[in-house]
Design an enzyme around this catalytic site. Structure first.
Site, PDB file in Angstrom:
ATOM      1  N   GLU D 244      56.178   6.255  41.582  1.00 16.19           N
ATOM      2  CA  GLU D 244      55.095   7.019  42.505  1.00 16.19           C
ATOM      3  C   GLU D 244      53.883   7.256  41.509  1.00 16.19           C
ATOM      4  OE1 GLU D 244      54.713   7.330  45.533  1.00 16.19           O
ATOM      5  OE2 GLU D 244      53.479   8.880  45.934  1.00 16.19           O
ATOM      6  N   GLU D 385      54.178  18.262  27.170  1.00 15.39           N
ATOM      7  CA  GLU D 385      54.468  17.927  25.780  1.00 15.39           C
ATOM      8  C   GLU D 385      55.334  16.615  25.951  1.00 15.39           C
ATOM      9  OE1 GLU D 385      54.867  21.026  27.259  1.00 15.39           O
ATOM     10  OE2 GLU D 385      53.162  21.957  25.766  1.00 15.39           O
TER      11      GLU D 385
END
Lengths: 368, 398, 368, 398
Positions: D244, D385
């Site tokens: 997606e 991160e």
């Protein structure tokens, strides 16, 4: 919607890129920049012969390009090699003006025969294009100019100067500014030449009762000056992107080879994440230039908004990328010997050309 | 809690101001304030004046001719010197080598070298860094082999600041390759006139010659030039690096730089008014000033604590990081403040004798170069990344 | 120069700290905050009995402290436990005003008998202390007030309100503002009570022809209001510092225990470096509060400069610390159940009390 | 290169606008624009309207009832929907499960589940995350043991968005503890009504119930509910996560949030003029707008490339990071814009029926809660991160 370069531009990009990689090493660049003249006449002619200058003019003007894309493609490559020849001042700043006025100097610029510099801003202007105090008065059929123009790129080697001066209005009026063609050898013209800290030739130009020839319509030059700067900003932004890409590549390469505490520094997560942010900003730079280049031929507001957006974003991202390149390289980046230092200098100093980050942020707000 | 200076501290500050007003040569202060190059003799002249007053070595005990000032005094002195435009006091002999000699040197070494540092007989430089080592100091490779009464030194040092003027160099050398990397290091004093030493300039990105490479080829160093014990040099090296606390935050320099920035921003015009009245630029300046004001207090808190015997440790890493971030931000703002006139750079204009008219405002020429030069602040003396590592290890236990 | 707390304050700090750790757990705090009243009456009385309120008044007023240091010591501890009892509004905002006017209400505040709230800012004021439109008119010997006061801390439980209103001047004049004592039960007084998103009780207060009693000099209250806010800012900054310390401790603790990819997340260099920056900012916060507290009794300009500096720095650093605490905790910090979320909310929302980061930056510039 | 939309794209945009203007219920758009809570039926109502028009599944091929739009069309649709105040289309069935079923599911599974997703019969939720796993998805512990025709599932899932409304959950479960952690994972479809499933709300920091924990105790799942092969679930999971692309950058949401911010800044007064004229605030808004304008182009460049067959890979990590940074910055500015009225928070005022007068400006109540709630953007779906790690690995080779 299509973000690909067309075939011609891809070829232009490849040709110029290959030429620069082979002919324009960093050693040569430093040699050119430190020479008496501040650039290489031979290179200048070769750029002309390769059609690089012609690519910056449209067909009407005798070139074969001249669109935003062309500026982007050419100057990104020039930025990658930190090219010091005064292409920006002759072909973009002056070129835009001269081709708009159908001047026959364009042909000579394209062929490499002539260089023209735009002497517009003054010591008190900061980045404000309308802040012009130089005066031009008509003396019989001739015009006579008194002016102090600052930071005129490529002035020392220019065969002709385009000088802006007031023929009406107050210091901040957009109205009342006219352009003049001046022979640098003419009486009263004096140049104080110098090099910028990142190695480009410029001069402060003083005109005392110097004879000049009116270019275009009296009092109405501001729009053309603004357009020339819009195109120059797209060019310099692309140049900055090219330089940033090289600085990034050098830094990544360094991260792969330089060891500290027994491991390559690229293994340090802190540096990895900071470089990831650099990559993101590089994409953002490119996008903002695509936007600015794409709207160059639209209406003023749309064009200038995107131009200011690009210059602002590039100023911020450029500082981040240059400072990271230096920091990650460590001490070595502080030396003349390390190529990355010259890239970092240029990237940072581009912020001082044609309006800095803050100037363009404010301008963007005003245009909104 | 009391934020103000005590009466004696205020009296001391007045004394310092008076001294600077009368004894700091105007010629030298002008060079400093205008960002000009300082010659060897400029440093020497100023240090001799300070020495005559007994103020050259704030950290030294009185028995060796030091001032033995408190942390607050040193802070005041540093601040006043910077504002007055005094040249920085070169730390190599006074602040780096001397404490090591006092603590680990022989009586002979102390008696011989310390007075010569004070009176300027010996100009010292440092031989810590090596190419390829960077912040990983213990990876040093310069070798010293014992041969009778001498060590034979071979190798290379780098980033040797003002080494071109130096009479002596103190060096970390490898005397053993056994055990941990830290264990085979010794601390040697080397006469720069010894045959086999070659010094080569490193030109910095702004074109300046400030640092050097020093090459050692079979350099004979008498064994009596060893400081302390062989292979114990790492201890001395670390002592040296953590000893000098005053000045880590660079408050004095930032103060002076901020004052300079403000004066530039009062002169530079933007849209018809001084740049300092531009809301956005004013906001940037105010923010860095607020940070600097807080850092002054942070610095004093650390200094006062250090005076009362508590070891500063990771606090100096904090001061180093925030201090360099602030100073670099001020340099960046000064560069921005100039507008297009940040671009021209005339190297000769940095010389004292230069008297052509300036390009742009008279203060413009050194500003961009200073911005670039001070990128070093976050790299040298343990990069800010190294400092963050130290904080994380010692304060967070990570 | 001396940055140590004196013996009395160290004792105060220890006593209050111990009391809060033992009696004021986060579970209890949430219970208090979500109760009908929004805080615990029992705790309120205990704070009074412990002398915490008295510590915020000087001896002349019947207290035994009242200096910047006292504010700092007390509110740092209160911040560590996210204490919701309305000590700030009663003892600092109202207390400063009342003790300056030698009001006998002070004694009752110190003993815990009475709570007083300052109703000053209005919907249109934003953070501008002089932007007051409420009007007070004299009707025979009595005063009658019409006002809409916004975000009045501790209003619902206050036995008395101090309400500012114009007795002269225009909406932005410092001159012409007077203070009045109002009984919240008096005619025309209505409260719209609510809780802030971080759990503190406040109300919008509406006064329609409400009877009021003039406090202090007519027209001249601004200086006193500003002083009250200066002291409240020192207090709230210290409270923010306390909350930030706990958020930092929780985050460091989490870094030591939480594992991902098989290692404790504290091993990730990126998080280590970000926490190192957090530690630096905590020291900077403390320093700026020390400065502001230390200059509280100096002249207006010096005092207000340091107050604005502190509030600005704390707003920036607080945001950084709160956002890092959430980010490093990850998903768990997004939940009500995780204590750190309540600390983060309070740290961030403190920026909206008594002028935010931007307001105080601008004010600092003006004061310079 | 051509920045403008083609004629057919412009025609399509007009069609979308016309559709939204006439078919998006005003009631629902008002809820969205005023930051109110949406009920289950609100989502269902809007999705039914979209489905009737054939626009509910932009990514699906036409054979399954999808719209099969180009990347640019999806971008236009998303942008227009956000500006119009349409509720977000919940991705669990449509965008997450369906592509997996289409690629790896059996014919039977496709025939049964896909139409029920489209017509709203089944409300799906996701069973990926587990407590203690966070961004380290492969460390999941929920176990499925084969017993005859069934799997017996035991364990716990968490962060299950809107699971309180769900009929079905798709789960990653551990079917083998041999080999690498990634190798023993399977992909199961589980009916939420099966005995042994318990769902418990997780209350978020703003007091909202948006996500849940789901507990499985000896839950019997028929083997035909396995998708693809046993122990191959990791492949399907990764396919789901990278499939997606549209919307990763959240351009539509940021656009709408920025428009809302601008309208707030036009209303809020500061020193006698609208906040948007305050130079410092205006600068912050302009800067984030400039970044967003660039990101729109970055996003389109990635989408157009993806359309032409080039795999997006780390580009989606870049879009995710910059997109969330921008959106969080806009949320932060909206919070600041409110001044003191950011503080009051009345949870009931988020309900559709609430009709007491607002505290402060009518738009104030949800703003701070949105700021806090959207801190999740940089945490969920692979923290920023983790994304930086992906970029570093794939683009830098580090």
């Amino acid at each position: 919607m299509d973000f690909d370069l067309n075939e011609d531009r891809r070829m232009l990009q490849d040709t110029l890129g290959r030429f620069l990689r082979e002919q324009y090493t960093i050693e040569k660049r430093l040699e050119f920049a430190q020479s008496e003249q501040g650039y290489s006449s031979q290179m200048w002619q070769q750029f002309a012969d390769l059609g690089i200058i012609g690519a910056l003019f449209d067909e009407k003007a005798g070139g074969y390009g001249g669109h935003g894309d062309d500026l982007m493609v050419v100057f990104e490559q020039l930025g990658k090699a930190l090219v010091v020849e005064p292409i920006l001042s002759s072909a973009v700043l002056s070129g835009t003006i001269l081709s708009s006025l159908n001047s026959d100097l364009v042909e000579q610029i394209i062929s490499g025969q002539t260089q023209v510099s735009l002497a517009h801003l003054e010591p008190e202007s900061r980045y404000d294009l309308a802040h012009i105090s130089a005066s031009a008065v008509q003396d019989a059929d001739d015009w006579v100019i008194n002016a102090h123009k600052s930071m005129v790129l490529g002035a020392s080697s220019a065969n002709r100067l385009i000088v802006s001066a007031r023929t009406g209005g107050e210091a901040n009026d957009e109205n009342g500014i006219s352009l003049f063609l001046v022979d640098p050898m003419a009486s009263g013209v004096e140049l104080r030449s110098y090099s910028t800290i990142d190695g480009y030739g410029a001069a402060d130009v003083f005109l005392v009762n110097s004879p000049a020839q009116l270019l275009g319509d009296k009092d109405k030059a501001f729009a053309l000056i603004e357009l020339a700067h819009a195109r120059a900003i797209v060019a310099i932004c692309a140049q900055c992107l090219g330089a940033c890409e090289v600085a990034k590549d050098m830094t990544v390469e360094y991260m792969h080879t330089r060891k500290q505490f027994g491991v390559i520094i690229g293994k340090f997560q802190v540096l990895q994440h900071r470089m990831a942010d650099v990559l993101i900003e590089l994409e953002q730079m490119r996008s903002s230039i695509i936007n600015a280049a794409g709207y160059l031929e639209d209406g003023r507001i749309l064009r200038e908004k995107h131009v200011s957006a690009a210059k602002n974003l590039i100023g911020r991202a450029g500082r981040q990328i240059a400072e990271e390149a230096i920091q990650i390289h460590g001490g070595i980046a502080m030396t003349w010997e390390a190529s990355v230092s010259h890239y970092a200098k240029h990237i940072i100093m581009i912020d001082h050309l044609f309006g800095d980050t803050d100037h363009h942020l404010e301008r963007y707000i005003e245009l909104n | 809690m009391d934020l103000g200076y005590s009466e004696s501290e205020l009296a001391y500050r007045d004394e310092v101001r008076e001294f600077l007003a009368t004894r700091l040569p105007k010629r030298i202060a002008n060079l400093v304030k205008n960002g000009k190059r300082l010659a060897k003799r400029d440093y020497e002249e100023w240090q001799a004046i300070l020495n005559a007053r007994g103020w050259l070595a704030p950290n030294w005990p009185k028995e060796h001719g030091g001032a033995e000032w408190s942390a607050v005094q040193k802070h005041i002195f540093e601040e006043e010197c910077c504002i007055a435009g005094a040249p920085r006091i070169l730390p190599f002999g006074l602040g780096m080598l001397a404490p090591v000699l006092m603590k680990f040197g022989s009586e002979q070494q102390k008696a011989h070298y310390l007075p010569r540092i004070l009176d300027g007989t010996d100009w010292w430089c440092q031989g810590y860094s090596e190419p390829g080592a960077g912040s990983d100091l213990a990876s040093l490779k310069t070798k010293a082999e014992r041969q009778g009464d001498h060590y034979i030194v071979n190798g290379q040092k780098t980033w040797t600041t003002l080494g071109q003027y130096a009479d002596w160099i103190f060096c970390l050398v490898r005397t053993s390759s056994e055990g941990k990397r830290q264990e085979g290091i010794s601390f040697l004093l080397i006469d720069m006139k010894t045959p086999g030493i070659e010094i080569r300039p490193i030109i910095l990105l702004d074109g300046e010659h400030e640092v050097n490479e020093v090459f050692f080829t079979d350099v004979k160093v008498p064994v009596e030039n060893l400081v302390g014990e062989e292979n114990k040099g790492w201890t001395y090296a670390k002592y040296l690096l953590t000893h000098e606390r005053t000045g880590t935050a660079g408050i004095g320099f930032s103060n002076a730089a901020l004052a300079h920035l403000k004066s530039i921003a009062s002169t530079q015009m933007k849209s018809g008014r001084p740049l300092k009245q531009d809301p956005y630029f004013a906001a940037r300046m105010a923010q860095v000033e607020i940070d600097l004001e807080a850092l002054k207090t942070t610095n004093l808190r650390v200094l006062v604590q250090a005076d009362s015997g508590a070891a500063p440790g990771p606090e100096s890493s904090m001061l180093k990081i925030k201090g360099t971030v602030i100073r670099q931000e001020i340099n960046d703002l000064a560069r921005r403040a100039l507008g297009p006139y940040a671009l021209p750079f005339v190297s000769e204009a940095l010389d004292e004798g230069y008297n052509e008219s300036p390009i742009g405002p008279h203060y413009a020429n050194p500003i961009a170069a200073e911005y670039f030069n001070n990128r070093k602040l976050s790299i040298f003396a343990g990069s800010n990344e190294i400092q963050r590592g130290i904080i994380s290890k010692t304060k967070l236990g990570l």
